[in-house]
Scaffold this motif. Structure first.
Motif, PDB file in Angstrom:
ATOM      1  N   SER A  38      16.851  25.016 132.128  1.00  0.00           N
ATOM      2  CA  SER A  38      17.595  25.513 133.292  1.00  0.00           C
ATOM      3  C   SER A  38      18.980  25.974 132.871  1.00  0.00           C
ATOM      4  O   SER A  38      19.476  27.004 133.332  1.00  0.00           O
ATOM      5  CB  SER A  38      17.756  24.416 134.342  1.00  0.00           C
ATOM      6  N   ALA A  76      18.696  29.295 130.966  1.00  0.00           N
ATOM      7  CA  ALA A  76      18.393  30.378 131.901  1.00  0.00           C
ATOM      8  C   ALA A  76      19.629  30.707 132.741  1.00  0.00           C
ATOM      9  O   ALA A  76      19.991  31.876 132.920  1.00  0.00           O
ATOM     10  CB  ALA A  76      17.224  29.978 132.792  1.00  0.00           C
ATOM     11  N   GLY A  77      20.295  29.644 133.229  1.00  0.00           N
ATOM     12  CA  GLY A  77      21.481  29.844 134.061  1.00  0.00           C
ATOM     13  C   GLY A  77      22.572  30.590 133.325  1.00  0.00           C
ATOM     14  O   GLY A  77      23.184  31.517 133.852  1.00  0.00           O
ATOM     15  N   ILE A 135      21.600  34.279 132.892  1.00  0.00           N
ATOM     16  CA  ILE A 135      21.721  35.024 134.145  1.00  0.00           C
ATOM     17  C   ILE A 135      23.191  35.265 134.474  1.00  0.00           C
ATOM     18  O   ILE A 135      23.597  36.372 134.851  1.00  0.00           O
ATOM     19  CB  ILE A 135      21.031  34.261 135.300  1.00  0.00           C
ATOM     20  N   CYS A 150      24.221  29.509 138.809  1.00  0.00           N
ATOM     21  CA  CYS A 150      22.994  29.949 138.144  1.00  0.00           C
ATOM     22  C   CYS A 150      22.244  28.775 137.530  1.00  0.00           C
ATOM     23  O   CYS A 150      21.005  28.703 137.591  1.00  0.00           O
ATOM     24  CB  CYS A 150      23.328  30.965 137.060  1.00  0.00           C
ATOM     25  N   ALA A 170      18.659  27.611 138.781  1.00  0.00           N
ATOM     26  CA  ALA A 170      17.480  27.595 137.908  1.00  0.00           C
ATOM     27  C   ALA A 170      16.779  26.244 137.983  1.00  0.00           C
ATOM     28  O   ALA A 170      15.540  26.166 138.068  1.00  0.00           O
ATOM     29  CB  ALA A 170      17.895  27.905 136.470  1.00  0.00           C
ATOM     30  N   THR A 182      13.026  25.583 139.466  1.00  0.00           N
ATOM     31  CA  THR A 182      11.987  24.898 138.691  1.00  0.00           C
ATOM     32  C   THR A 182      11.347  23.786 139.517  1.00  0.00           C
ATOM     33  O   THR A 182      10.116  23.654 139.566  1.00  0.00           O
ATOM     34  CB  THR A 182      12.606  24.283 137.416  1.00  0.00           C
TER      35      THR A 182
END
Lengths: 289, 296
Positions: free
Chosen positions: A237, A240-241, A244, A256, A260, A264
């Motif tokens: 997470s 990904a955050g 982004i 973000c 994320a 999930t």
């Protein structure tokens, strides 16, 4: 892909964010699994709010930020561990104590903003919502070292802590130091909260603690698999955050990351559907899936 | 504006209600103290403080989002808090009534995501830092008569609804299994309670700020339940204690405006809780010593 990685590596602030963030997420995921297992999410929440007061108190009095953060978090964590074993009125006590501590935080914030006429409330707000892209090299290294230390401790006490969390009575009968483990564990939660505050913020840390652990517990009933899955989801997470947030600079990175993690959890929730498979707490093999 | 406290009580009192903003603050404070006391009493009894905290915190992105969209912040508070109440109430049910642990993970996730949304709205809006601290830590300034009226209407509806479900709710709280067996709609009552709690949290956070709602939601009830185990009496005590905290807090904030209002409120609540808990501990010790003296 490789172009991406070298690009990220070439930006110092991104490098620090990934470096510190990964360690923080790892610690939050590991700690979070036990927090959810022990139904201490409210305690974790309270500790992350305490981090706010500690940090603003340090800012207001001119003390070192880290002293305020770690001092407040560890002291309150140990106090909560001491209160925790007594009686049933837990969540009322936690609620009253942390609401007052937040009130103190409001006091320190106003002292800080009025005393330093040049500054606005930005530092105080940063404590609340975090500034992972603003970490300096030394901050990143400190946070990462502390969080890796937390991971090592949690892994070291993992097995007895699991035993004590699942069945405290049987564990203490077989001479597991249940009470001491409770203290060590909450101490580690406090340290994690303090370390994570600069990166994800005192108010948002809960997302990295609760969401990955909740998702992991729904995905597998095997305790250690869930433990690592929780850490993995937290780290995923965070990555990904950060990506982004880097791609879309209008979005704050903390949003973000938490977004994320929440997404999930939602996906896992939708996939596992209901009724949830009850976690097999007695250590028996999980049902066929 | 004000001259601080004199030792003339009547004069201080007159001073306090000299300005209409203070009169409005007292009206609003009285309304929310009663509503928060009533729902807080049940919340403490049901051990749903974490849910209550989350509902309160959720009203922050609600208000921030409403400001961002140009809607009234007041509506934002209620919509967000009630929506979160429905989410929290809906999710644990699908877990088939197992372990509280997943329930608290859900609540925690809702809370963190809501706060993250709040952070997003604040950063999208840019530069309303001052009102950010107001949203989080409360203010008693600038309450309009229209806002007081909204608070009053919502509180009246919520209290009427609470009165309607009060008895089955109490039964379902004290012994859910027996209540279920007797045909009390335990789940429906629980959901209705959470929605009402959302209303209360949305109201209270307009004055105390999203983070300090517990000053009126938990602390009065916690104090009263330390003092007496009798339901009716502790309910009345809760409301009295909440009113006292709100009124005193407003008065102190008026005469000593240099520190934030939320700090006064939480400190008053915490002091009353600690005093009640300490008094109870002392009383039980005295009783024990007395018993030993009698038996010796």
């Amino acid at each position: 892909m490789i172009v991406w990685i070298t690009h990220i590596y070439s930006q110092p602030f991104l490098r620090y964010a990934f470096f510190a963030g990964t360690a923080i997420a790892l610690a939050a995921g590991l700690v979070g699994y036990f927090i959810v297992l022990r139904s201490q999410v409210f305690t974790g929440d309270a500790l992350s709010h305490v981090a706010f007061t500690g940090a603003v108190a340090a800012l207001a009095t001119g003390a070192d930020l880290l002293v305020g953060l770690y001092g407040a978090c560890i002291v309150v964590a140990l106090a909560m561990a001491a209160l925790g074993n007594r009686g049933q009125s837990d969540d009322t006590v936690i609620g009253s104590v942390f609401a007052w501590i937040l009130g103190l935080g409001a006091l320190f914030l106003s002292v800080y903003t009025t005393s330093k006429s040049g500054s606005n409330g930005t530092s105080g707000v940063n404590v609340l919502f975090g500034t992972i892209f603003g970490l300096s090299a030394s901050q990143a290294i400190t946070d990462a070292a502390v969080c890796l230390g937390v991971c090592v401790v949690i892994i070291a006490i993992g097995r007895p802590l699991l035993f004590a969390s699942i069945d405290a009575a049987v564990a203490s009968a077989s001479r597991v130091p249940v009470r001491a483990l409770g203290f060590i564990f909450l101490g580690m939660v406090g340290v994690t909260a303090a370390a994570a505050t600069q990166a994800v913020g005192a108010l948002l840390l809960l997302g990295l603690i609760a969401a990955p652990a909740g998702a992991a517990q729904r995905l597998t009933a095997r305790p250690f698999a869930a433990l690592w899955l929780s850490a993995g989801i937290a780290v995923g997470s965070l990555w990904a955050g950060l990506l982004i947030a880097y791609a879309a600079p209008t979005l704050p990175p903390s949003f973000c990351i938490i977004g994320a993690a929440t997404l999930t959890y939602l996906i896992v929730f939708a996939l596992t559907g209901n009724p949830a498979r009850p976690a097999s707490l007695s250590g028996s093999p999980p049902p066929y899936s | 504006m004000n001259t601080g406290l004199s030792w003339n009580l009547a004069e201080d009192f007159r001073q306090l209600f000299l300005y209409s903003f203070m009169v409005n603050a007292y009206r609003a404070g009285t309304i929310i103290a009663v509503l928060a006391g009533a729902l807080g009493w049940y919340m403490v009894l049901r051990r749903q403080s974490f849910a209550g905290h989350t509902l309160a915190v959720v009203s922050f992105p609600g208000a921030a989002g409403a400001i961002l969209l140009g809607a009234s912040a007041s509506a934002g508070y209620f919509v967000a808090a009630i929506a979160a109440a429905i989410v929290i109430a809906a999710v644990p049910r699908s877990l088939g009534g197992k372990a509280r642990s997943s329930e608290s993970a859900v609540i925690g996730t809702v809370q963190a995501f809501a706060l993250a949304c709040g952070a997003l709205f604040v950063s999208l809006y840019g530069g309303f830092l001052n009102s950010l601290t107001n949203l989080l830590f409360g203010t008693f300034l600038g309450i309009s008569p229209a806002q007081v009226l909204t608070l009053l209407v919502v509180a009246a509806v919520a209290l009427a609804a609470l009165a309607a479900i009060a008895r089955p709710l109490f039964f379902a709280t004290v012994d859910p299994d027996v209540a279920e067996a007797r045909g009390v709609p335990v789940r429906f009552v629980g959901t209705a309670f959470l929605v009402l709690l959302g209303c209360a949290a949305g109201e209270v956070s307009q004055i105390t700020g999203a983070l300090l709602v517990f000053a009126l939601l938990v602390m009065p009830a916690a104090t009263a339940q330390q003092i007496t185990p009798r339901p009716a009496l502790s309910f009345a005590l809760t409301i009295a204690c909440g009113l006292l905290i709100a009124w005193l807090g407003l008065a102190i904030a008026y005469f000593y405006p240099e520190y934030p209002f939320g700090f006064y409120l939480t400190t008053l609540g915490f002091v009353s809780y600690v005093a009640a808990a300490g008094g109870r501990a002392a009383a039980s010790r005295v009783r024990k010593v007395g018993l030993q003296a009698v038996t010796a």
